[in-house]
Scaffold this motif. Structure first.
Motif, PDB file in Angstrom:
ATOM      1  N   TRP A 159       0.846  -1.202   0.000  1.00 14.41           N
ATOM      2  CA  TRP A 159       0.000   0.000   0.000  1.00 14.41           C
ATOM      3  C   TRP A 159       0.883   1.254   0.000  1.00 14.41           C
ATOM      4  N   TYR A 178     -19.677   7.219   3.174  1.00 14.85           N
ATOM      5  CA  TYR A 178     -19.681   7.108   4.639  1.00 14.85           C
ATOM      6  C   TYR A 178     -20.545   8.223   5.241  1.00 14.85           C
ATOM      7  N   GLY A 207      -7.374   0.392  10.355  1.00 11.26           N
ATOM      8  CA  GLY A 207      -7.120   0.620   8.922  1.00 11.26           C
ATOM      9  C   GLY A 207      -7.860   1.862   8.463  1.00 11.26           C
ATOM     10  N   ASP A 230      -3.830   2.976  11.756  1.00 12.14           N
ATOM     11  CA  ASP A 230      -3.450   2.558  10.410  1.00 12.14           C
ATOM     12  C   ASP A 230      -1.942   2.350  10.413  1.00 12.14           C
ATOM     13  N   PHE A 231      -1.469   1.414   9.625  1.00 13.15           N
ATOM     14  CA  PHE A 231      -0.019   1.160   9.616  1.00 13.15           C
ATOM     15  C   PHE A 231       0.746   2.114   8.704  1.00 13.15           C
ATOM     16  N   ALA A 259      -3.158  -3.602  11.962  1.00 11.48           N
ATOM     17  CA  ALA A 259      -4.455  -4.169  12.329  1.00 11.48           C
ATOM     18  C   ALA A 259      -4.278  -5.378  13.237  1.00 11.48           C
ATOM     19  N   GLN A 260      -3.092  -5.975  13.198  1.00  8.43           N
ATOM     20  CA  GLN A 260      -2.861  -7.214  13.948  1.00  8.43           C
ATOM     21  C   GLN A 260      -2.373  -6.950  15.374  1.00  8.43           C
ATOM     22  N   PHE A 273     -13.162  -0.512   7.879  1.00  7.00           N
ATOM     23  CA  PHE A 273     -13.773  -0.011   6.651  1.00  7.00           C
ATOM     24  C   PHE A 273     -12.881  -0.323   5.461  1.00  7.00           C
ATOM     25  N   ASP A 274     -13.343  -1.216   4.606  1.00  3.81           N
ATOM     26  CA  ASP A 274     -12.659  -1.488   3.340  1.00  3.81           C
ATOM     27  C   ASP A 274     -11.163  -1.701   3.499  1.00  3.81           C
ATOM     28  N   CYS A 275     -10.771  -2.409   4.511  1.00  7.82           N
ATOM     29  CA  CYS A 275      -9.333  -2.590   4.741  1.00  7.82           C
ATOM     30  C   CYS A 275      -8.953  -4.019   5.102  1.00  7.82           C
ATOM     31  N   ASP A 278      -7.295  -5.950   2.552  1.00 11.37           N
ATOM     32  CA  ASP A 278      -5.996  -5.394   2.112  1.00 11.37           C
ATOM     33  C   ASP A 278      -4.841  -5.890   2.981  1.00 11.37           C
ATOM     34  N   GLN A 336       2.389  -8.115   2.440  1.00 14.57           N
ATOM     35  CA  GLN A 336       2.490  -8.272   3.894  1.00 14.57           C
ATOM     36  C   GLN A 336       2.894  -9.687   4.304  1.00 14.57           C
TER      37      GLN A 336
HETATM   38  C1  LIG Z   1      -8.676   0.946   0.947  1.00 16.03           C
HETATM   39  S1  LIG Z   1      -7.889   1.755   2.254  1.00 16.03           S
HETATM   40  C2  LIG Z   1      -9.293   2.167   3.301  1.00 16.03           C
HETATM   41  C3  LIG Z   1      -8.972   3.292   4.237  1.00 16.03           C
HETATM   42  C4  LIG Z   1     -10.144   3.741   5.121  1.00 16.03           C
HETATM   43  N1  LIG Z   1     -10.576   2.713   6.017  1.00 16.03           N
HETATM   44  C5  LIG Z   1     -11.306   4.203   4.270  1.00 16.03           C
HETATM   45  O1  LIG Z   1     -12.313   3.494   4.222  1.00 16.03           O
HETATM   46  O2  LIG Z   1     -11.205   5.278   3.654  1.00 16.03           O
HETATM   47  C6  LIG Z   1      -7.098   0.459   3.137  1.00 16.03           C
HETATM   48  C7  LIG Z   1      -6.354   0.922   4.359  1.00 16.03           C
HETATM   49  O3  LIG Z   1      -5.866  -0.231   5.052  1.00 16.03           O
HETATM   50  C8  LIG Z   1      -4.601   0.089   5.597  1.00 16.03           C
HETATM   51  N2  LIG Z   1      -3.896  -1.164   5.887  1.00 16.03           N
HETATM   52  C9  LIG Z   1      -3.553  -2.142   5.014  1.00 16.03           C
HETATM   53  N3  LIG Z   1      -2.946  -3.140   5.674  1.00 16.03           N
HETATM   54  C10 LIG Z   1      -2.907  -2.809   6.988  1.00 16.03           C
HETATM   55  C11 LIG Z   1      -2.430  -3.446   8.164  1.00 16.03           C
HETATM   56  N4  LIG Z   1      -1.867  -4.650   8.130  1.00 16.03           N
HETATM   57  N5  LIG Z   1      -2.559  -2.802   9.340  1.00 16.03           N
HETATM   58  C12 LIG Z   1      -3.149  -1.572   9.387  1.00 16.03           C
HETATM   59  N6  LIG Z   1      -3.617  -0.923   8.315  1.00 16.03           N
HETATM   60  C13 LIG Z   1      -3.517  -1.541   7.122  1.00 16.03           C
HETATM   61  C14 LIG Z   1      -3.955   0.956   4.521  1.00 16.03           C
HETATM   62  O4  LIG Z   1      -2.903   1.731   5.013  1.00 16.03           O
HETATM   63  C15 LIG Z   1      -5.151   1.793   4.059  1.00 16.03           C
HETATM   64  O5  LIG Z   1      -5.246   2.989   4.781  1.00 16.03           O
END
Ligand SMILES: C[S@@+](CC[C@H](N)C(=O)[O-])C[C@H]1O[C@@H](n2cnc3c(N)ncnc32)[C@H](O)[C@@H]1O
Length: 379
Positions: A159, A178, A207, A230-231, A259-260, A273-275, A278, A336
């Motif tokens: 990302w 949202y 995230g 968020d990471f 997230a972990q 949300f949508d993460c 990912d 990851q």
């Molecule tokens: C598609 S974006 C969505 C961002 C936000 N939640 C939104 O809906 O606008 C995915 C997000 O997941 C975060 N992300 C991906 N892998 C992650 C992880 N292992 N731990 C924390 N954040 C993570 C990314 O940095 C990014 O901000």
């Protein structure tokens, strides 16, 4: 015009080169009408792909905003309203007319953005505003060479390896949906959550990216405390800046955490949300959430409304989702090096199984939009 070699474009694969001396398909046997129809479709798609740049320019340069509600304008008038060069503005307008985004009024040499189009292209506060989608494209197209390598090696494209347009564009694209649905529809569809947040609860938004989701909840529930994780450090910096501008710094805290292993316990609500798709370890994220939930707490998992059945994604939204999965979601998860790389349309059953394995066995589809599915999940 640059040749593919001079443009730095790598030619096709070895098998493709071996077969270059003969046609891959016997053209005598194909249906000419179907070829013509499909060619038209592909040219239409190619035109849309180039025109997307013009849409992004129109959004970022304020051209759509200057046309919204203004009635018919000449190119010179639009140039002076936006402080841009008339010759470029005229060329941009020609492309807008060709794409039927803007109407041309013959005789007066003027151009008009219909109100119904202005809602989609010019007004960031409209639930229908979709121009943020085009901000992301700059970053998505710039990823092509890295994706070529990734397809060959199986490695990911993280990302954080994308350009800033992806982070800002994602936030811009998701925010209107949202704003329209999160508090009035999605939270109210979760059993008892609104009452807890009205009394004063603790919420983790995992995230969170630029944190619009976190801030929308914080604005609606002033007695509660919100923690966005968020990471990706630049996204957290952006979220902190926006929270300060909106006067929310006392109720919302943003920190860099995966997230972990995000910190804190006793959350009444934990949102993704949508993460989740990912991440390379959605199971690890949900195990962390299970440990961090208060008794009776709820996880809200918001995922793209795509299907594990590839044929069901043959819709405009499904097409955008599946292509985004190739460009961003799958490579992000692979980078990851976790146990899973789901892509964004693995479907409800895949996520439900991962949640159950993490100890979150209560699962319900709470709400749905054309773009998202919202799951209420708990122990
Ligand atoms: C598609 S974006 C969505 C961002 C936000 N939640 C939104 O809906 O606008 C995915 C997000 O997941 C975060 N992300 C991906 N892998 C992650 C992880 N292992 N731990 C924390 N954040 C993570 C990314 O940095 C990014 O901000």
């Amino acid at each position: 015009m640059a040749t593919s070699a001079s443009a730095g474009v790598t030619p096709g694969s070895a098998p493709g080169r071996e077969r270059m001396d003969k046609h891959l398909v016997d053209e005598e046997r194909v249906d000419e009408d179907r070829v013509a129809q499909f060619l038209e479709r592909v040219i239409t798609d190619g035109g849309a792909a180039v025109a997307g740049l013009c849409t992004s320019l129109g959004d970022r340069l304020g051209l759509y905003a200057a046309m919204a509600g203004a009635g018919p304008l000449t190119s010179a008038r639009l140039a002076s309203r936006t402080g841009l060069v008339e010759r470029y503005v005229r060329e941009w307008l020609a492309a807008q007319v060709a794409g039927e985004y803007v109407t041309y009024v013959p005789g007066t040499d003027t151009y008009e953005l219909p109100d119904e189009h202005a809602v989609v292209l010019a007004d960031p506060d409209s639930a229908h505003y979709a121009a943020g989608f085009f901000t992301m494209l700059q970053a998505v197209y710039a990823t092509e060479d890295a994706l070529m390598d990734a397809f060959r090696t199986g490695e990911g494209v993280g990302w954080q390896e994308h350009g800033p347009a992806l982070f800002a564009g994602t936030a811009k694209f998701f925010r209107p949906g949202y704003a329209a649905s999160l508090v009035p529809e999605w939270l109210t569809a979760l059993d008892g959550v609104v009452a807890k947040l009205e009394r004063g609860g603790r919420v983790a938004d995992v995230g969170c990216g630029y944190g619009y989701s976190t801030m929308l909840m914080a604005e609606a529930f002033p007695a509660s405390h919100f923690y966005g994780f968020d990471f990706h450090p630049p996204s957290i910096r952006a979220a902190r800046g926006i929270a300060a501008e909106r006067g929310l710094a006392d109720r919302v805290r943003f920190d860099v955490a995966t997230a972990q292993d995000f910190p804190g316990k006793g959350f009444d609500l934990i949102t993704f949300f949508d993460c989740l798709h990912d991440t390379g370890d959605p199971g690890g994220a949900l195990r962390c959430a299970e440990q961090a939930l208060a008794d009776g707490g709820t996880c809200m998992i918001v995922e793209p409304n795509g299907s594990a059945d590839v044929q069901e994604n043959a819709t405009p939204v499904g097409r955008a989702l599946t292509a985004a999965s190739v460009a961003v979601c799958l490579p992000s998860a692979l980078a990851q090096h976790g146990p899973q790389a789901l892509g964004n349309h693995a479907g409800e059953e895949a996520m439900r199984t991962i949640a159950a394995d993490a100890g979150l066995r209560r699962w319900r589809l709470a709400a749905e939009s054309p773009v998202n599915r919202v799951y209420a999940v708990g122990r």
